[in-house]
Write a protein that holds these residues in place. Structure first.
Motif, PDB file in Angstrom:
ATOM      1  N   THR A  28     -11.383 -51.184  47.415  1.00 46.29           N
ATOM      2  CA  THR A  28     -11.358 -51.115  48.626  1.00 46.29           C
ATOM      3  C   THR A  28     -10.741 -52.436  49.279  1.00 46.29           C
ATOM      4  O   THR A  28     -10.263 -52.241  50.345  1.00 46.29           O
ATOM      5  CB  THR A  28     -12.756 -50.737  49.330  1.00 46.29           C
ATOM      6  N   THR A  62     -15.412 -53.291  31.402  1.00 45.03           N
ATOM      7  CA  THR A  62     -16.205 -53.615  32.532  1.00 45.03           C
ATOM      8  C   THR A  62     -16.374 -52.208  33.197  1.00 45.03           C
ATOM      9  O   THR A  62     -15.626 -51.334  32.975  1.00 45.03           O
ATOM     10  CB  THR A  62     -15.610 -54.664  33.528  1.00 45.03           C
ATOM     11  N   ASN A  69     -17.369 -53.326  46.083  1.00 46.09           N
ATOM     12  CA  ASN A  69     -17.819 -54.903  46.203  1.00 46.09           C
ATOM     13  C   ASN A  69     -17.210 -55.664  45.208  1.00 46.09           C
ATOM     14  O   ASN A  69     -18.133 -56.706  44.661  1.00 46.09           O
ATOM     15  CB  ASN A  69     -19.438 -54.939  46.025  1.00 46.09           C
ATOM     16  N   VAL A  70     -15.878 -55.559  44.804  1.00 44.42           N
ATOM     17  CA  VAL A  70     -15.279 -56.445  43.686  1.00 44.42           C
ATOM     18  C   VAL A  70     -13.872 -56.903  44.160  1.00 44.42           C
ATOM     19  O   VAL A  70     -13.431 -56.440  45.138  1.00 44.42           O
ATOM     20  CB  VAL A  70     -15.331 -55.370  42.716  1.00 44.42           C
ATOM     21  N   THR A  84     -16.218 -44.653  37.183  1.00 41.13           N
ATOM     22  CA  THR A  84     -17.452 -43.789  36.950  1.00 41.13           C
ATOM     23  C   THR A  84     -16.983 -42.477  38.029  1.00 41.13           C
ATOM     24  O   THR A  84     -18.158 -41.708  38.307  1.00 41.13           O
ATOM     25  CB  THR A  84     -18.641 -44.407  37.223  1.00 41.13           C
ATOM     26  N   GLY A 129     -20.190 -47.281  48.521  1.00 41.29           N
ATOM     27  CA  GLY A 129     -20.404 -47.690  47.294  1.00 41.29           C
ATOM     28  C   GLY A 129     -20.709 -46.112  46.656  1.00 41.29           C
ATOM     29  O   GLY A 129     -21.361 -45.222  47.114  1.00 41.29           O
ATOM     30  N   PHE A 130     -20.895 -46.245  45.169  1.00 45.20           N
ATOM     31  CA  PHE A 130     -21.384 -45.315  44.389  1.00 45.20           C
ATOM     32  C   PHE A 130     -22.680 -45.408  44.131  1.00 45.20           C
ATOM     33  O   PHE A 130     -23.391 -46.472  44.146  1.00 45.20           O
ATOM     34  CB  PHE A 130     -20.595 -44.950  43.314  1.00 45.20           C
ATOM     35  N   GLY A 132     -24.152 -45.955  41.108  1.00 46.69           N
ATOM     36  CA  GLY A 132     -24.494 -46.989  40.032  1.00 46.69           C
ATOM     37  C   GLY A 132     -24.398 -48.250  40.718  1.00 46.69           C
ATOM     38  O   GLY A 132     -24.940 -49.297  40.287  1.00 46.69           O
ATOM     39  N   GLY A 140     -28.154 -52.371  50.442  1.00 52.35           N
ATOM     40  CA  GLY A 140     -28.946 -52.025  51.489  1.00 52.35           C
ATOM     41  C   GLY A 140     -28.330 -52.241  52.948  1.00 52.35           C
ATOM     42  O   GLY A 140     -27.272 -53.036  53.179  1.00 52.35           O
ATOM     43  N   ARG A 176     -29.864 -58.071  46.884  1.00 46.80           N
ATOM     44  CA  ARG A 176     -28.546 -58.025  46.016  1.00 46.80           C
ATOM     45  C   ARG A 176     -28.835 -58.337  44.643  1.00 46.80           C
ATOM     46  O   ARG A 176     -27.790 -58.708  43.952  1.00 46.80           O
ATOM     47  CB  ARG A 176     -27.413 -58.885  46.913  1.00 46.80           C
ATOM     48  N   ALA A 225     -14.165 -55.499  51.357  1.00 45.27           N
ATOM     49  CA  ALA A 225     -15.165 -55.291  50.551  1.00 45.27           C
ATOM     50  C   ALA A 225     -16.539 -55.421  51.232  1.00 45.27           C
ATOM     51  O   ALA A 225     -17.725 -55.771  50.662  1.00 45.27           O
ATOM     52  CB  ALA A 225     -15.130 -56.051  49.401  1.00 45.27           C
ATOM     53  N   ARG A 299     -18.143 -59.263  43.925  1.00 50.90           N
ATOM     54  CA  ARG A 299     -18.173 -59.890  42.427  1.00 50.90           C
ATOM     55  C   ARG A 299     -16.892 -59.942  41.968  1.00 50.90           C
ATOM     56  O   ARG A 299     -15.778 -59.004  42.182  1.00 50.90           O
ATOM     57  CB  ARG A 299     -18.924 -58.879  41.674  1.00 50.90           C
TER      58      ARG A 299
HETATM   59  C1  LIG Z   1     -16.885 -51.466  54.743  1.00 52.17           C
HETATM   60  C2  LIG Z   1     -17.695 -51.831  53.671  1.00 52.17           C
HETATM   61  C3  LIG Z   1     -19.247 -51.749  54.127  1.00 52.17           C
HETATM   62  C4  LIG Z   1     -20.121 -52.089  53.374  1.00 52.17           C
HETATM   63  N1  LIG Z   1     -21.640 -52.090  53.828  1.00 52.17           N
HETATM   64  C5  LIG Z   1     -22.714 -52.475  52.900  1.00 52.17           C
HETATM   65  C6  LIG Z   1     -23.800 -52.565  53.372  1.00 52.17           C
HETATM   66  O1  LIG Z   1     -24.186 -52.139  54.648  1.00 52.17           O
HETATM   67  N2  LIG Z   1     -24.843 -52.940  52.401  1.00 52.17           N
HETATM   68  C7  LIG Z   1     -24.459 -53.273  51.163  1.00 52.17           C
HETATM   69  O2  LIG Z   1     -25.371 -53.471  50.544  1.00 52.17           O
HETATM   70  N3  LIG Z   1     -23.142 -53.245  50.659  1.00 52.17           N
HETATM   71  C8  LIG Z   1     -22.246 -52.817  51.490  1.00 52.17           C
HETATM   72  N4  LIG Z   1     -20.715 -52.966  51.145  1.00 52.17           N
HETATM   73  C9  LIG Z   1     -20.660 -53.294  49.611  1.00 52.17           C
HETATM   74  C10 LIG Z   1     -20.479 -52.151  48.682  1.00 52.17           C
HETATM   75  O3  LIG Z   1     -20.450 -50.935  49.137  1.00 52.17           O
HETATM   76  C11 LIG Z   1     -21.961 -51.997  47.931  1.00 52.17           C
HETATM   77  O4  LIG Z   1     -22.224 -53.282  47.210  1.00 52.17           O
HETATM   78  C12 LIG Z   1     -22.010 -51.031  47.037  1.00 52.17           C
HETATM   79  O5  LIG Z   1     -23.325 -50.835  46.449  1.00 52.17           O
HETATM   80  C13 LIG Z   1     -20.942 -51.346  45.662  1.00 52.17           C
HETATM   81  O6  LIG Z   1     -20.977 -49.772  45.201  1.00 52.17           O
HETATM   82  P1  LIG Z   1     -19.586 -49.612  44.237  1.00 52.17           P
HETATM   83  O7  LIG Z   1     -19.939 -48.371  43.559  1.00 52.17           O
HETATM   84  O8  LIG Z   1     -18.187 -49.602  45.163  1.00 52.17           O
HETATM   85  O9  LIG Z   1     -19.632 -50.810  43.162  1.00 52.17           O
HETATM   86  P2  LIG Z   1     -18.435 -51.698  42.746  1.00 52.17           P
HETATM   87  O10 LIG Z   1     -17.835 -52.477  43.706  1.00 52.17           O
HETATM   88  O11 LIG Z   1     -17.639 -50.761  42.000  1.00 52.17           O
HETATM   89  O12 LIG Z   1     -19.240 -52.695  41.641  1.00 52.17           O
HETATM   90  C14 LIG Z   1     -20.009 -53.490  41.953  1.00 52.17           C
HETATM   91  C15 LIG Z   1     -20.536 -54.016  40.927  1.00 52.17           C
HETATM   92  O13 LIG Z   1     -21.683 -53.124  40.227  1.00 52.17           O
HETATM   93  C16 LIG Z   1     -21.045 -52.804  38.782  1.00 52.17           C
HETATM   94  N5  LIG Z   1     -21.207 -51.650  38.560  1.00 52.17           N
HETATM   95  C17 LIG Z   1     -20.850 -50.700  39.265  1.00 52.17           C
HETATM   96  N6  LIG Z   1     -21.082 -49.332  38.942  1.00 52.17           N
HETATM   97  C18 LIG Z   1     -21.694 -49.550  37.671  1.00 52.17           C
HETATM   98  C19 LIG Z   1     -22.511 -48.598  36.668  1.00 52.17           C
HETATM   99  N7  LIG Z   1     -22.555 -47.357  36.795  1.00 52.17           N
HETATM  100  N8  LIG Z   1     -23.185 -49.366  35.710  1.00 52.17           N
HETATM  101  C20 LIG Z   1     -23.095 -50.747  35.367  1.00 52.17           C
HETATM  102  N9  LIG Z   1     -22.399 -51.547  36.233  1.00 52.17           N
HETATM  103  C21 LIG Z   1     -21.967 -51.018  37.500  1.00 52.17           C
HETATM  104  C22 LIG Z   1     -19.735 -53.749  38.797  1.00 52.17           C
HETATM  105  O14 LIG Z   1     -19.491 -53.830  37.468  1.00 52.17           O
HETATM  106  C23 LIG Z   1     -19.802 -54.476  39.744  1.00 52.17           C
HETATM  107  O15 LIG Z   1     -20.270 -55.764  39.019  1.00 52.17           O
HETATM  108  C24 LIG Z   1     -19.903 -52.559  51.744  1.00 52.17           C
HETATM  109  C25 LIG Z   1     -18.601 -52.520  51.327  1.00 52.17           C
HETATM  110  C26 LIG Z   1     -17.613 -52.146  52.557  1.00 52.17           C
HETATM  111  C27 LIG Z   1     -16.138 -51.919  52.025  1.00 52.17           C
END
Ligand SMILES: Cc1cc2nc3c(=O)[nH]c(=O)nc-3n(C[C@H](O)[C@H](O)[C@H](O)COP(=O)(O)OP(=O)(O)OC[C@H]3O[C@@H](n4cnc5c(N)ncnc54)[C@H](O)[C@@H]3O)c2cc1C
Length: 305
Positions: A28, A62, A69-70, A84, A129-130, A132, A140, A176, A225, A299
């Motif tokens: 993102t 990975t 969040n990366v 995923t 996010g998704f 996982g 949160g 987190r 992110a 990350r």
């Molecule tokens: C506009 C915006 C607003 C946001 N608001 C919030 C908020 O209010 N609260 C909050 O907590 N976060 C927020 N975030 C951050 C982010 O959305 C969260 O941390 C979310 O949980 C990350 O999910 P993701 O699927 O994108 O993970 P990714 O960014 O793809 O991965 C994050 C980490 O998880 C690991 N990972 C992902 N999927 C798996 C899996 N299936 N198995 C093992 N490891 C895995 C990855 O290796 C990486 O280390 C925000 C981000 C944006 C861009």
């Protein structure tokens, strides 16, 4: 491509792969160079096969969710990035338990729960996010987090070649933080949430209110992110950054958002190096001004992670 990666990709059979795919397409932040290969499993069995074969053939790998969040390195990733997004199954049981695969978007899960009159995931509506990634990060908002509603998760353990179920209390959840942040090689396949009965209209209204609050406070019109730094105890990272006069500070195409100083946005053409340089600049200034050490929530994924 190394021999081990070549053998790994050949072992995947019909599982879709994309060679030299720019990671900016699946982050993102919209930054990051090419990965040797990005793999797209469509089921738990395919996901298990990806990790099992990566370990078996010695290929670096990975796992990512929505990449929200990366920060991927500008040089990309040497090895396999397992994406995923194809694992998107959700099922409901009569007792209020919702089971979701790791690639289900949190907002979709929250919406489906609202339709079913199940309350508890309203806070997650709008987190991009998704499932996982959210379990991994213990995502949160508004004082609630995944740990409040999660009843269990499953991951693939390459050592024992088995899918392991983790009960809620075994997740080591913190701010987190989860058992997965401490063991990043484990691939989360899915999770179960225990929700409570509620009025669908009330639940939907809460979701809309949360989304509206995000639109008002966060720079959603730019790639980012989310909050770059964790909340230091007793403070807000955004406030400390704003107090240091850093709103609007730029390095290349990366900018400290003027709308929310906790966000770094990609104004267009930012590189991950720009973002990293800006992160270092912020950390140094806040350390000097407030004596507080900011810690990254985002990350980094690259050669050094
Ligand atoms: C506009 C915006 C607003 C946001 N608001 C919030 C908020 O209010 N609260 C909050 O907590 N976060 C927020 N975030 C951050 C982010 O959305 C969260 O941390 C979310 O949980 C990350 O999910 P993701 O699927 O994108 O993970 P990714 O960014 O793809 O991965 C994050 C980490 O998880 C690991 N990972 C992902 N999927 C798996 C899996 N299936 N198995 C093992 N490891 C895995 C990855 O290796 C990486 O280390 C925000 C981000 C944006 C861009």
């Amino acid at each position: 491509m190394t021999d081990s990666l070549l053998i790994f990709t050949e072992s995947l059979g019909e599982i879709r792969t994309a060679e030299m795919m720019p990671l900016s397409c699946i982050s993102t932040f919209r930054t990051g160079g090419p990965a040797d290969t990005v793999v797209f499993p469509r089921s738990r069995a395919e996901a298990v096969r990806c990790v099992r074969n990566a370990v078996r053939y010695g290929s670096r790998y990975t796992v990512i969710g929505n990449g929200s969040n990366v920060l991927f390195d500008d040089a990309g990733y040497r090895g396999a990035v397992i994406c995923t997004s194809g694992l998107s199954g959700i099922s409901f049981s009569k007792d209020g338990t919702v089971t979701a695969e790791c690639g289900v978007p949190l907002t979709a899960l929250s919406s489906r729960a609202a339709e079913a009159g199940l309350s508890g995931l309203e806070f997650a509506y709008g987190i991009p996010g998704f499932v996982g990634g959210a379990v991994f990060m213990n995502a949160g908002a508004y004082g609630e987090s995944i740990s409040d509603v999660l009843s269990g998760s499953d991951y693939y353990d390459a050592e024992s070649d088995a899918v392991v179920h983790v009960a809620r209390e075994e997740h080591g959840f913190g701010y987190r933080k989860s058992i997965y942040t401490e063991n990043p090689g484990r691939m989360i396949l899915g999770a179960e949430f225990t929700l409570s009965q509620g009025d669908p209209d009330v639940i939907r209204a809460k979701c809309s209110e949360n989304m509206e609050s995000r639109r008002t406070k966060q720079p959603l019109e730019f790639p980012s992110a989310g909050s770059v730094f964790k909340r230091p105890e007793g403070h807000f990272a955004g406030k400390l950054i704003e107090d240091s006069g850093l709103k609007g500070t730029c390095v290349g195409g990366a900018e400290v958002s003027r709308k929310h100083a906790g966000f770094i946005i990609n104004r267009g053409g930012a590189t991950s190096s720009d973002v990293l340089e800006l992160i270092n600049l912020i950390k140094e200034k806040v350390r000097t001004d407030a004596g507080i050490e900011l810690e990254c929530e985002v990350r980094y994924i690259g050669e050094k992670e």
